[in-house]
Scaffold this motif. Structure first.
Motif, PDB file in Angstrom:
ATOM      1  N   ASP A 168       0.839  -1.191   0.000  1.00 47.84           N
ATOM      2  CA  ASP A 168       0.000   0.000   0.000  1.00 47.84           C
ATOM      3  C   ASP A 168       0.881   1.250   0.000  1.00 47.84           C
ATOM      4  N   THR A 169       0.604   2.193  -0.881  1.00 47.07           N
ATOM      5  CA  THR A 169       1.463   3.368  -1.036  1.00 47.07           C
ATOM      6  C   THR A 169       1.512   4.226   0.217  1.00 47.07           C
ATOM      7  N   VAL A 170       0.378   4.469   0.856  1.00 43.70           N
ATOM      8  CA  VAL A 170       0.381   5.322   2.049  1.00 43.70           C
ATOM      9  C   VAL A 170       1.234   4.697   3.138  1.00 43.70           C
ATOM     10  N   PHE A 171       1.115   3.392   3.340  1.00 44.65           N
ATOM     11  CA  PHE A 171       1.939   2.730   4.350  1.00 44.65           C
ATOM     12  C   PHE A 171       3.416   2.829   3.982  1.00 44.65           C
ATOM     13  N   MET A 172       3.759   2.599   2.709  1.00 46.21           N
ATOM     14  CA  MET A 172       5.155   2.739   2.293  1.00 46.21           C
ATOM     15  C   MET A 172       5.658   4.156   2.535  1.00 46.21           C
ATOM     16  N   ASN A 173       4.855   5.144   2.176  1.00 48.47           N
ATOM     17  CA  ASN A 173       5.237   6.535   2.441  1.00 48.47           C
ATOM     18  C   ASN A 173       5.509   6.750   3.916  1.00 48.47           C
ATOM     19  N   ASN A 174       4.646   6.211   4.770  1.00 49.90           N
ATOM     20  CA  ASN A 174       4.802   6.382   6.217  1.00 49.90           C
ATOM     21  C   ASN A 174       6.074   5.734   6.740  1.00 49.90           C
ATOM     22  N   VAL A 175       6.379   4.534   6.250  1.00 51.75           N
ATOM     23  CA  VAL A 175       7.617   3.867   6.668  1.00 51.75           C
ATOM     24  C   VAL A 175       8.831   4.684   6.219  1.00 51.75           C
ATOM     25  N   GLY A 176       8.769   5.205   4.991  1.00 51.17           N
ATOM     26  CA  GLY A 176       9.857   6.063   4.524  1.00 51.17           C
ATOM     27  C   GLY A 176      10.006   7.305   5.367  1.00 51.17           C
ATOM     28  N   GLN A 177       8.899   7.946   5.718  1.00 54.02           N
ATOM     29  CA  GLN A 177       8.935   9.128   6.576  1.00 54.02           C
ATOM     30  C   GLN A 177       9.559   8.803   7.928  1.00 54.02           C
ATOM     31  N   HIS A 178       9.222   7.651   8.459  1.00 54.32           N
ATOM     32  CA  HIS A 178       9.746   7.211   9.755  1.00 54.32           C
ATOM     33  C   HIS A 178      11.266   7.053   9.709  1.00 54.32           C
ATOM     34  N   PHE A 179      11.763   6.287   8.736  1.00 58.89           N
ATOM     35  CA  PHE A 179      13.197   6.014   8.688  1.00 58.89           C
ATOM     36  C   PHE A 179      14.001   7.245   8.285  1.00 58.89           C
ATOM     37  N   VAL A 180      13.500   8.021   7.340  1.00 59.87           N
ATOM     38  CA  VAL A 180      14.233   9.220   6.927  1.00 59.87           C
ATOM     39  C   VAL A 180      14.278  10.236   8.061  1.00 59.87           C
ATOM     40  N   THR A 181      13.213  10.351   8.839  1.00 60.10           N
ATOM     41  CA  THR A 181      13.224  11.245   9.997  1.00 60.10           C
ATOM     42  C   THR A 181      14.302  10.839  10.980  1.00 60.10           C
ATOM     43  N   ALA A 182      14.344   9.549  11.325  1.00 58.50           N
ATOM     44  CA  ALA A 182      15.364   9.089  12.273  1.00 58.50           C
ATOM     45  C   ALA A 182      16.761   9.319  11.710  1.00 58.50           C
ATOM     46  N   TRP A 183      16.952   8.991  10.431  1.00 64.12           N
ATOM     47  CA  TRP A 183      18.279   9.098   9.812  1.00 64.12           C
ATOM     48  C   TRP A 183      18.753  10.557   9.769  1.00 64.12           C
ATOM     49  N   MET A 184      17.907  11.449   9.278  1.00 60.81           N
ATOM     50  CA  MET A 184      18.310  12.848   9.167  1.00 60.81           C
ATOM     51  C   MET A 184      18.491  13.496  10.538  1.00 60.81           C
ATOM     52  N   ASP A 185      17.655  13.138  11.500  1.00 61.71           N
ATOM     53  CA  ASP A 185      17.814  13.707  12.844  1.00 61.71           C
ATOM     54  C   ASP A 185      19.151  13.322  13.446  1.00 61.71           C
ATOM     55  N   ILE A 186      19.594  12.107  13.177  1.00 61.34           N
ATOM     56  CA  ILE A 186      20.904  11.675  13.683  1.00 61.34           C
ATOM     57  C   ILE A 186      22.034  12.383  12.944  1.00 61.34           C
ATOM     58  N   GLU A 187      21.979  12.371  11.618  1.00 62.81           N
ATOM     59  CA  GLU A 187      23.092  12.859  10.807  1.00 62.81           C
ATOM     60  C   GLU A 187      23.166  14.377  10.724  1.00 62.81           C
ATOM     61  N   LEU A 188      22.017  15.068  10.738  1.00 62.09           N
ATOM     62  CA  LEU A 188      22.020  16.520  10.558  1.00 62.09           C
ATOM     63  C   LEU A 188      21.753  17.301  11.836  1.00 62.09           C
ATOM     64  N   LYS A 189      21.090  16.669  12.803  1.00 65.01           N
ATOM     65  CA  LYS A 189      20.790  17.364  14.057  1.00 65.01           C
ATOM     66  C   LYS A 189      21.534  16.790  15.254  1.00 65.01           C
ATOM     67  N   GLY A 190      22.246  15.685  15.051  1.00 64.41           N
ATOM     68  CA  GLY A 190      22.987  15.064  16.143  1.00 64.41           C
ATOM     69  C   GLY A 190      22.104  14.522  17.246  1.00 64.41           C
ATOM     70  N   ASN A 191      20.880  14.117  16.890  1.00 67.45           N
ATOM     71  CA  ASN A 191      19.920  13.640  17.884  1.00 67.45           C
ATOM     72  C   ASN A 191      20.129  12.148  18.111  1.00 67.45           C
ATOM     73  N   SER A 192      20.960  11.791  19.087  1.00 71.59           N
ATOM     74  CA  SER A 192      21.299  10.389  19.328  1.00 71.59           C
ATOM     75  C   SER A 192      20.118   9.583  19.855  1.00 71.59           C
ATOM     76  N   ALA A 193      19.096  10.247  20.386  1.00 78.17           N
ATOM     77  CA  ALA A 193      17.917   9.524  20.876  1.00 78.17           C
ATOM     78  C   ALA A 193      17.213   8.786  19.744  1.00 78.17           C
TER      79      ALA A 193
END
Length: 460
Positions: free
Chosen positions: A354-379
């Protein structure tokens, strides 16, 4: 259990109000924890940029003898910018775009307010550059752009000339220009940030930039990240124009920009046709997240995306795989309702997921990845410290609903929602530090000295 998408005919016949509105901000009932929108209101505005004096790939006759001077032109690039906005912003949240056929115009609905004022007295936000596929346009990943902006990012999504639904041209133009477009837009964002009349002055932290690319945009992300092309790949460009991205060339060695700290490549194209070799992929200089469907017939999986991930040996990198997913995994917006009548719904949908679910999973992982790499958010690391196979996790709670010690299910995912997903991690391979001859004369081995190793240095 993998979520099975409705057939195109059934979805068109039984469209929900959400689908009928062409909304890009949908949230599935089983969406993971980081996929919902963040706390910021979102603004969006358009910038029409011009990269002057560029080689006009489309005007080159590939069959002609090499000319004394290649044709040049001023290359137009339209950019849509999503950004955190003032909380009291009001206005229209719909926008118009074209479908894959390049003819049908549709209206999409999101949450971003056109030309909303930025929040007052704020620190600048990390920048994310976004590149669509071939063909595509700047709205193809608008669901992800808008979502990231609500979480404190400025997202600049590029209409790559000669690569959009409306102006699809010579494929070589995409190969040559993707990395050049990305770096030009980065420079332009820095210029706009310093321009008091731009409307976004002081809003953009270009020194802290991430890059997201889908398909051919993913190709561009790999090259921009340092993945120089193989000798074989140079032949894809007329008159040796693609040689500027050849691994080991002066032009490509100078290409990676220290302001770009990380990249996400979704279904990146090119490895399946030999655009990189081992040496070229080892040149990647920044941590990368790869996202793929295991049945991607366009970019290839085992012989394509997965090989890029395995070959980026100089950096830490991860691979998120949707079992059975195809080339449209994660990136495209949900298919606009008009796409079914236009016969182009397959450009947006996946036969399994399902596209909406795939979009949501992508949003989830990209948020975690960018927060770590660009904001230094280790949590955010807890969302990425996962068992490789989502289906191997154990869901275990006590009577109060609290997780027990044997609970190992993917953090942030509802029960059952990680089925059919894989998340794999590879660390940078490091070479032994060369030892002086005097050390060997003393009979001390490398093993005896322990882990004297060094990572490939990134540019300062």
């Amino acid at each position: 259990m993998i979520r099975i998408a409705l057939s195109a005919a059934l979805l068109a016949a039984a469209a929900t109000p959400l689908a009928a509105q062409n909304r890009i901000d949908g949230q599935a009932p089983n969406a993971p924890a980081l996929s919902p929108y963040g706390s910021y209101a979102v603004g969006v505005r358009q910038f029409d940029l011009v990269n002057k004096n560029q080689i006009n790939i489309v005007a080159i006759d590939p069959s002609a003898e090499e000319p004394a001077e290649l044709p040049r032109y001023d290359r137009p690039l339209t950019v849509e910018m999503w950004y955190p906005a003032a909380t009291d912003s009001i206005g229209a949240t719909s926008f118009n775009t074209y479908l894959r056929d390049g003819v049908t115009e549709v209206t999409l609905e999101g949450r971003a307010i056109r030309n909303a004022a930025p929040p007052p007295e704020t620190n600048p936000f990390p920048l994310v550059l976004m590149s669509h596929g071939y063909p595509g346009n700047r709205f193809l990943m608008s669901h992800l752009a808008e979502n990231l902006a609500s979480k404190g990012y400025v997202v600049a999504s590029i209409d790559h000339t000669d690569s959009t639904y409306r102006d699809q041209g010579a494929f070589a133009s995409t190969l040559v220009n993707r990395p050049l477009d990305q770096l030009f837009v980065l420079d332009e964002m820095a210029r706009l940030n310093a321009d008091a009349s731009s409307g976004v002055a002081g809003l953009i932290d270009t020194d802290n930039t991430g890059l997201i690319g889908y398909s051919m945009g993913g190709y561009g992300a790999v090259v921009t990240a340092g993945g120089g092309l193989s000798e074989n790949a140079v032949g894809f460009g007329p008159q040796d124009t693609l040689a500027i991205h050849r691994e080991g060339s002066e032009t490509h060695d100078a290409l990676p920009d220290p302001r770009i700290k990380t990249a996400v490549a979704i279904g990146p194209w090119g490895m399946n046709v030999g655009l990189w070799d081992a040496e070229g992929l080892a040149g990647i200089e920044i941590p990368m997240l790869f996202i793929a469907g295991s049945d991607d017939e366009t970019s290839g999986y085992e012989n394509g995306i997965r090989k890029i991930w395995e070959g980026a040996t100089s950096v830490d990198r991860s691979l998120l795989t949707f079992e059975g997913g195809g080339h449209n995994t994660v990136a495209p917006i949900p298919a606009p309702i008009e796409s079914y009548a236009a016969g182009v719904s397959g450009h947006y949908t996946d036969p399994v997921w399902d596209t909406v679910f795939m979009n949501n999973v992508g949003q989830h992982f990209v948020t975690a990845w960018m927060d770590i790499e660009l904001k230094g958010n280790s949590a955010m690391q807890r969302y990425l410290d996962l068992q490789a196979n989502g289906s191997d996790g154990v869901w275990s709670v006590d009577e109060s609903g609290a997780f027990t010690d044997d609970h190992t299910y993917w953090f942030g995912f509802p029960e059952g929602a990680a089925e059919g997903l894989r998340y794999e991690v590879l660390s940078a391979e490091v070479a032994p530090v060369p030892l002086p001859a005097s050390v060997w004369l003393l009979g001390v081995s490398v093993a005896g000295l322990g882990a004297l190793r060094s990572r490939r240095n990134r540019k300062a």
